[in-house]
Scaffold this motif. Structure first.
Motif, mmCIF file in Angstrom:
data_model
loop_
_atom_site.group_PDB
_atom_site.id
_atom_site.type_symbol
_atom_site.label_atom_id
_atom_site.label_comp_id
_atom_site.label_asym_id
_atom_site.label_seq_id
_atom_site.Cartn_x
_atom_site.Cartn_y
_atom_site.Cartn_z
ATOM 1 N N ALA A 166 0.841 -1.204 0.000
ATOM 2 C CA ALA A 166 0.000 0.000 0.000
ATOM 3 C C ALA A 166 0.868 1.243 0.000
ATOM 4 O O ALA A 166 2.010 1.210 0.454
ATOM 5 C CB ALA A 166 -0.894 -0.007 1.226
ATOM 6 N N GLN A 167 0.326 2.343 -0.550
ATOM 7 C CA GLN A 167 1.051 3.628 -0.542
ATOM 8 C C GLN A 167 0.429 4.590 0.453
ATOM 9 O O GLN A 167 1.022 5.594 0.814
ATOM 10 C CB GLN A 167 0.951 4.280 -1.924
ATOM 11 N N SER A 168 -0.824 4.302 0.830
ATOM 12 C CA SER A 168 -1.513 5.198 1.755
ATOM 13 C C SER A 168 -2.332 4.356 2.712
ATOM 14 O O SER A 168 -2.578 3.174 2.469
ATOM 15 C CB SER A 168 -2.423 6.154 0.983
ATOM 16 N N ILE B 139 4.974 8.514 -6.387
ATOM 17 C CA ILE B 139 4.666 8.910 -5.001
ATOM 18 C C ILE B 139 3.161 8.763 -4.746
ATOM 19 O O ILE B 139 2.371 8.779 -5.681
ATOM 20 C CB ILE B 139 5.127 10.367 -4.699
ATOM 21 N N PRO B 140 2.746 8.625 -3.475
ATOM 22 C CA PRO B 140 1.302 8.494 -3.202
ATOM 23 C C PRO B 140 0.542 9.776 -3.535
ATOM 24 O O PRO B 140 1.111 10.868 -3.482
ATOM 25 C CB PRO B 140 1.234 8.206 -1.706
ATOM 26 N N GLU B 149 -3.668 18.150 6.863
ATOM 27 C CA GLU B 149 -2.879 18.254 8.092
ATOM 28 C C GLU B 149 -1.507 17.661 7.815
ATOM 29 O O GLU B 149 -1.405 16.595 7.196
ATOM 30 C CB GLU B 149 -3.559 17.356 9.121
ATOM 31 N N TYR B 150 -0.458 18.338 8.271
ATOM 32 C CA TYR B 150 0.887 17.779 8.110
ATOM 33 C C TYR B 150 1.571 17.689 9.470
ATOM 34 O O TYR B 150 1.573 18.659 10.237
ATOM 35 C CB TYR B 150 1.733 18.668 7.179
ATOM 36 N N THR B 151 2.097 16.511 9.815
ATOM 37 C CA THR B 151 2.944 16.387 10.998
ATOM 38 C C THR B 151 4.052 15.375 10.744
ATOM 39 O O THR B 151 3.779 14.254 10.323
ATOM 40 C CB THR B 151 2.179 15.884 12.255
ATOM 41 N N ASP B 152 5.277 15.788 11.024
ATOM 42 C CA ASP B 152 6.444 14.892 10.992
ATOM 43 C C ASP B 152 6.481 13.944 9.800
ATOM 44 O O ASP B 152 6.517 12.726 9.974
ATOM 45 C CB ASP B 152 6.512 14.046 12.268
ATOM 46 N N GLY B 153 6.488 14.490 8.629
ATOM 47 C CA GLY B 153 6.639 13.642 7.447
ATOM 48 C C GLY B 153 5.405 12.864 7.052
ATOM 49 O O GLY B 153 5.466 12.004 6.174
ATOM 50 N N SER B 154 4.280 13.133 7.713
ATOM 51 C CA SER B 154 3.086 12.451 7.221
ATOM 52 C C SER B 154 1.915 13.405 7.041
ATOM 53 O O SER B 154 1.737 14.372 7.783
ATOM 54 C CB SER B 154 2.766 11.218 8.067
ATOM 55 N N ALA B 168 -10.958 9.564 5.936
ATOM 56 C CA ALA B 168 -9.680 10.053 6.444
ATOM 57 C C ALA B 168 -8.588 9.133 5.903
ATOM 58 O O ALA B 168 -8.695 7.911 5.992
ATOM 59 C CB ALA B 168 -9.682 10.033 7.963
ATOM 60 N N VAL B 169 -7.568 9.726 5.297
ATOM 61 C CA VAL B 169 -6.512 8.960 4.657
ATOM 62 C C VAL B 169 -5.158 9.568 4.994
ATOM 63 O O VAL B 169 -5.031 10.789 5.114
ATOM 64 C CB VAL B 169 -6.659 8.967 3.113
ATOM 65 N N LYS B 170 -4.160 8.707 5.133
ATOM 66 C CA LYS B 170 -2.840 9.168 5.551
ATOM 67 C C LYS B 170 -1.774 8.622 4.604
ATOM 68 O O LYS B 170 -1.883 7.497 4.120
ATOM 69 C CB LYS B 170 -2.605 8.603 6.950
ATOM 70 N N ALA B 171 -0.749 9.429 4.345
ATOM 71 C CA ALA B 171 0.387 8.958 3.535
ATOM 72 C C ALA B 171 1.646 9.675 3.994
ATOM 73 O O ALA B 171 1.584 10.760 4.572
ATOM 74 C CB ALA B 171 0.138 9.238 2.058
ATOM 75 N N SER B 172 2.784 9.052 3.727
ATOM 76 C CA SER B 172 4.055 9.695 4.081
ATOM 77 C C SER B 172 4.540 10.533 2.910
ATOM 78 O O SER B 172 4.268 10.213 1.756
ATOM 79 C CB SER B 172 5.116 8.632 4.360
#
Ligand SMILES: Cc1cc2nc3c(=O)[nH]c(=O)nc-3n(C[C@H](O)[C@H](O)[C@H](O)COP(=O)(O)OP(=O)(O)OC[C@H]3O[C@@H](n4cnc5c(N)ncnc54)[C@H](O)[C@@H]3O)c2cc1C
Lengths: 303, 256
Positions: A166-168, B139-140, B149-154, B168-172
């Motif tokens: 997965a990427q996300s 990249i994602p 929202e951005y915190t510490d590389g994510s 709600a979705v999260k990626a680095s």
């Protein structure tokens, strides 16, 4: 031509839009198979081959995995066309699949035209006829543009799995907080669009709604700007309404707004632009400045 | 942090469009041009992220003819550091894939941590460019963001789905985010910032240096939609219009 139709599933349910994809393939008269990330418990009622990936292992929003599974299904089905709905999942996945296939993507198709397709341009004021210049193509369909197919039959299921990383990360769903008004029950709705110009003028629309004995609604930019609360928004991401009278004040008639109000029994639009697409669904289009027309109509109704 | 925001300049949608002699796009003269609405949310979010981090570098990019510099200058006045115009007088004839691959060719060796684009343009509405750029860069991508929202590389976003539902979705990072209406409130450039923007760097790169790909889509024609609607169109003096409308509502509806 052979199409792979990418069905939609959310929170335990197959989405009805899946049948619009089938309706499109039938209209086109092409061979088709289906793909779904879902469950055995909610299969589409269609007599066709279905490639099924298990939502419990793949996840509802996991585009890297969905993409790989769709590519596998395209291969197995030997499809040259992949069809999505132009929806939050369709516009997210379609370009990924198109790129991987070296295919052209035709977004938000509203009609089949010869050997090409019609797409809206400039807020539906214009229409573009396009054709893929590649052997394979990826198509997304405008919601509601094609008649859903009849629900009958049972698919022949073939299961798919993938080990693509997965990427996300999907963290979960959130429902927008329920509002105070239920526009769905209102018999008369007067809606304010961006054409009202400034927040103070929303009161003018509210006054007209009261004079007519109804509720006021709003288009999205009015809500986004904070001129009206979200529970007043009419459209795909707001409420779907079907009052006896809908008055569209300074609303252009973008598809996402129309999707929420076009089933109204009688539609009156007030717009300075005679060519505004709202004219396509309105019964009466008054070409006038809403800032002059609304107070004059309100006064006449009161007096 | 290194941030990129991609914008398009589009005509005001309230314009009267005329089909150009080519028959495949609209006549571009006599139109008022502005930043694509969705991209204004992208610029604002990029500037906000820069402000949050303090130490960040923000580039704004647009593909198009000389006039797109106006859009770039507005983005500079909103808070971007430098602008890049990929100069292409024939940008309107390129398909989404060609536009995206040109942006990806520009971004490839510049290690952007976050890239913002609008979710779609108002003129074409294809909704492809952002996703394609991310895929080309490997990249994602998180689409249709209405909260960021951005915190510490994510990065965590709320994606807008149909019917009032959000995901709600999260990626680095590095990652790309496509912006939906209502994500924030784009700021108006202040006069001092407009003055400052005049001194900022505006780089020009000819499209030929970046674009290597053929179009995948052919436009056959552009036309007005066939009028299916049978709206009765009323024009004239306000008092008369009001009387006519009341008459029609009495006759045709049960509400009056
Ligand atoms: C995924 C997605 C979901 C969306 N969901 C929704 C939704 O649920 N609901 C929704 O409404 N939109 C939604 N939208 C946005 C939609 O695409 C349009 O941007 C929006 O509907 C436009 O609102 P509007 O008609 O008020 O503004 P505009 O399109 O800006 O139109 C303003 C109109 O007012 C007219 N006008 C200007 N001045 C005057 C005046 N003085 N008097 C009279 N008329 C005047 C103009 O001629 C124009 O026609 C969504 C978009 C996306 C991409």
């Amino acid at each position: 031509m052979k199409a792979l139709l990418v069905g939609e599933y959310r929170e335990g349910k197959l989405l009805e839009s899946t049948y619009e994809l089938v309706g499109f393939a039938q209209k086109l008269g092409c061979e088709f198979e289906l793909f779904l990330v879902g469950t055995e418990a909610a299969l589409p009622q269609v007599n066709a081959k279905l490639y099924l990936a298990d939502v419990a292992t793949v996840g509802e929003y996991n585009p890297a995995l969905h993409k790989q599974l769709i590519l596998d299904a395209v291969d197995k089905a030997n499809a040259d066309t992949v069809v999505f709905l132009h929806s939050s999942s369709g516009w997210d996945l379609a370009p990924r699949v198109a790129l991987a296939l070296g295919a052209a993507q035709l977004s938000e198709v509203v009609e089949i035209k010869g050997d090409g397709y019609l797409l809206p341009a400039c807020n539906a004021k214009l229409r573009r006829t396009v054709k893929a210049a590649t052997g394979k193509s990826v198509i997304t369909l405008q919601a509601g543009a094609f008649m859903p197919a009849e629900q009958s039959g049972a698919p022949q299921v073939e299961k798919l799995t993938t080990s693509t990383p997965a990427q996300s990360e999907f963290l979960g769903y959130e429902q927008a907080e329920a509002g105070q008004v239920d526009l769905g029950k209102a018999e008369i709705i007067v809606s304010a669009g961006r054409g009202v110009g400034k927040p103070e003028n929303v009161a003018m629309i509210q006054a007209l709604a009261e004079a007519l004995g109804g509720e006021y609604g709003a288009s999205r930019p009015v809500v986004d700007a904070g001129w009206a609360p979200h529970d007043r928004q009419v459209g795909t991401t707001g409420q779907v309404v079907s009052p006896k009278l809908y008055v569209a004040c300074g609303i252009s008639g973008a598809i996402q707004h129309l999707a929420g109000m076009k089933k109204s029994e009688f539609i009156l639009a007030i717009n300075t632009d005679k060519d505004a697409p709202i004219g396509e669904v309105a019964d009466v289009l008054v070409v006038a400045d809403i800032k002059q027309f609304a107070p004059a109509l309100t006064a006449k109704l009161a007096g | 942090m290194n941030i990129l925001v991609c914008i398009k300049q589009v005509p005001d949608m309230e314009s009267r469009f005329k089909v150009a002699a080519s028959g495949t796009w609209f006549e571009e003269s006599d139109l008022a041009w502005r930043i694509n609405e969705y991209d204004e949310f992208a610029v604002e979010q990029a500037v906000k992220l820069k402000e949050q981090l303090g130490d960040a570098d923000l580039t704004v990019l647009s593909i198009g003819p000389a006039r797109v510099k106006e859009a770039l200058k507005k983005a500079l006045a909103m808070g971007c550091e430098r602008a890049v115009n990929i100069v292409d007088p024939a940008a309107a004839e390129k398909d989404s894939f060609q536009i995206a691959s040109s942006i990806a060719a520009f971004a490839k060796d510049k290690s952007f941590d976050v890239i913002f684009t609008g979710m779609q343009s108002q003129d074409r509405g294809s909704g492809q460019v952002g996703v394609l750029v991310a895929e080309l860069l490997g990249i994602p991508v998180l689409t249709t963001a209405v909260e960021f929202e951005y915190t510490d590389g994510s990065i965590t976003v709320r994606r807008e789905l149909e019917g009032g539902l959000r995901a709600a979705v999260k990626a680095s990072t590095p990652a790309l985010v496509t912006c939906q209406l209502g994500l924030n409130t784009p700021r108006y450039p202040t006069l001092p910032n407009i003055m400052k923007a005049k001194k900022k760097e505006l780089l020009e790169i000819p499209i030929g240096e970046l674009l290597k790909d053929e179009a995948r889509l052919t436009t056959l024609a552009l036309a007005y939609p066939e009028k299916k609607g049978s709206a009765l169109v009323l024009e004239g003096e306000i008092g008369e219009l009001v009387d006519k409308v009341i008459g029609i509502l009495k006759e045709k509806t049960s509400v009056l």
